[in-house]
Design an enzyme around this catalytic site. Sequence first.
Site, PDB file in Angstrom:
ATOM      1  N   ASP A 147       0.828  -1.201   0.000  1.00 48.75           N
ATOM      2  CA  ASP A 147       0.000   0.000   0.000  1.00 48.75           C
ATOM      3  C   ASP A 147       0.864   1.254   0.000  1.00 48.75           C
ATOM      4  O   ASP A 147       1.813   1.363   0.791  1.00 48.75           O
ATOM      5  CB  ASP A 147      -0.880   0.049   1.254  1.00 48.75           C
TER       6      ASP A 147
ATOM      7  N   GLU B  42     -13.821  -3.067  -1.384  1.00 50.08           N
ATOM      8  CA  GLU B  42     -14.026  -3.239   0.056  1.00 50.08           C
ATOM      9  C   GLU B  42     -15.419  -2.798   0.481  1.00 50.08           C
ATOM     10  O   GLU B  42     -15.848  -1.689   0.200  1.00 50.08           O
ATOM     11  CB  GLU B  42     -12.971  -2.457   0.845  1.00 50.08           C
TER      12      GLU B  42
END
Length: 272
Positions: free
Chosen positions: A91, A190
């Site tokens: 990330d 998500e």
Amino acid sequence: MSTAKKDYKRITTKSLIEMKSNGEKISMLTAYDYTMAKIVDTAGVDVILVGDSASNVMAGHETTLPITLDQMIYHASSVVRAVERGLVVVDLPFGSYQSDPKEALRSAIRIMKESGAHAVKLEGGKEIKESIKKILNAGIPVMGHLGLTPQSIYKFGTYSVRAKEEQEAEKLIEDAQMLEKVGCFGVVLEKIPADLAKKVADSISIPVIGIGAGGAVDGQVLVIHDMLGMNNEFSPRFLRRYLNLYEEMTKAIGQYAADVKSSDFPNASEQY
């Protein structure tokens, strides 16, 4: 569509796209250190995500926002040293790519050069399109992340399900298609409705990895501390716990402490 499973000695971005086209589900888990990454890789997980969730589970912060680029590189380099088969994705942390595409590229280059990772992941859609293109043009593979994007928690105000409304759902589909068009090799969705996630997965040729996005996507990702039951306080609907390590580890450590206090450890066979 073939369901034959190919034995990949090393997972690449190309492997993941092949897996989607062959109907083979993709497994993805987080890892933040050498020992855990070694276990995850040996177990056969396809993608190992060095997530900014390290801010929560490793450092104890309430959000993912505090973790720095230097800290992400530290965790990523530890993971890379352990992994022999899986694809390591890292990330880009909050503040390392939002201001402009040049900053995004500098951050991505640092991760790739200093950690040895295989790809980076960014949160967002059209608003970060130019940053994604800049990174891709430098030859760095990019994975997208849509739906609930934890780096934007103060904008959303809650960790509740995203894209329930038609306008937000349409934007999410458009963003996913944009990510494919510019050259991303995959996208994480998500906490969105399962039927919407299926629409997204069906509308693009790159893999869609879900977390709280139903079972009709191309793969699943969880935070390893959550699926191993190392945190009793976090129990969202999408989480399946495969162990209760919090309880087991507490019991084992308590027994060790008791054995030391009672002089039961070490015994005669545990001495030189």
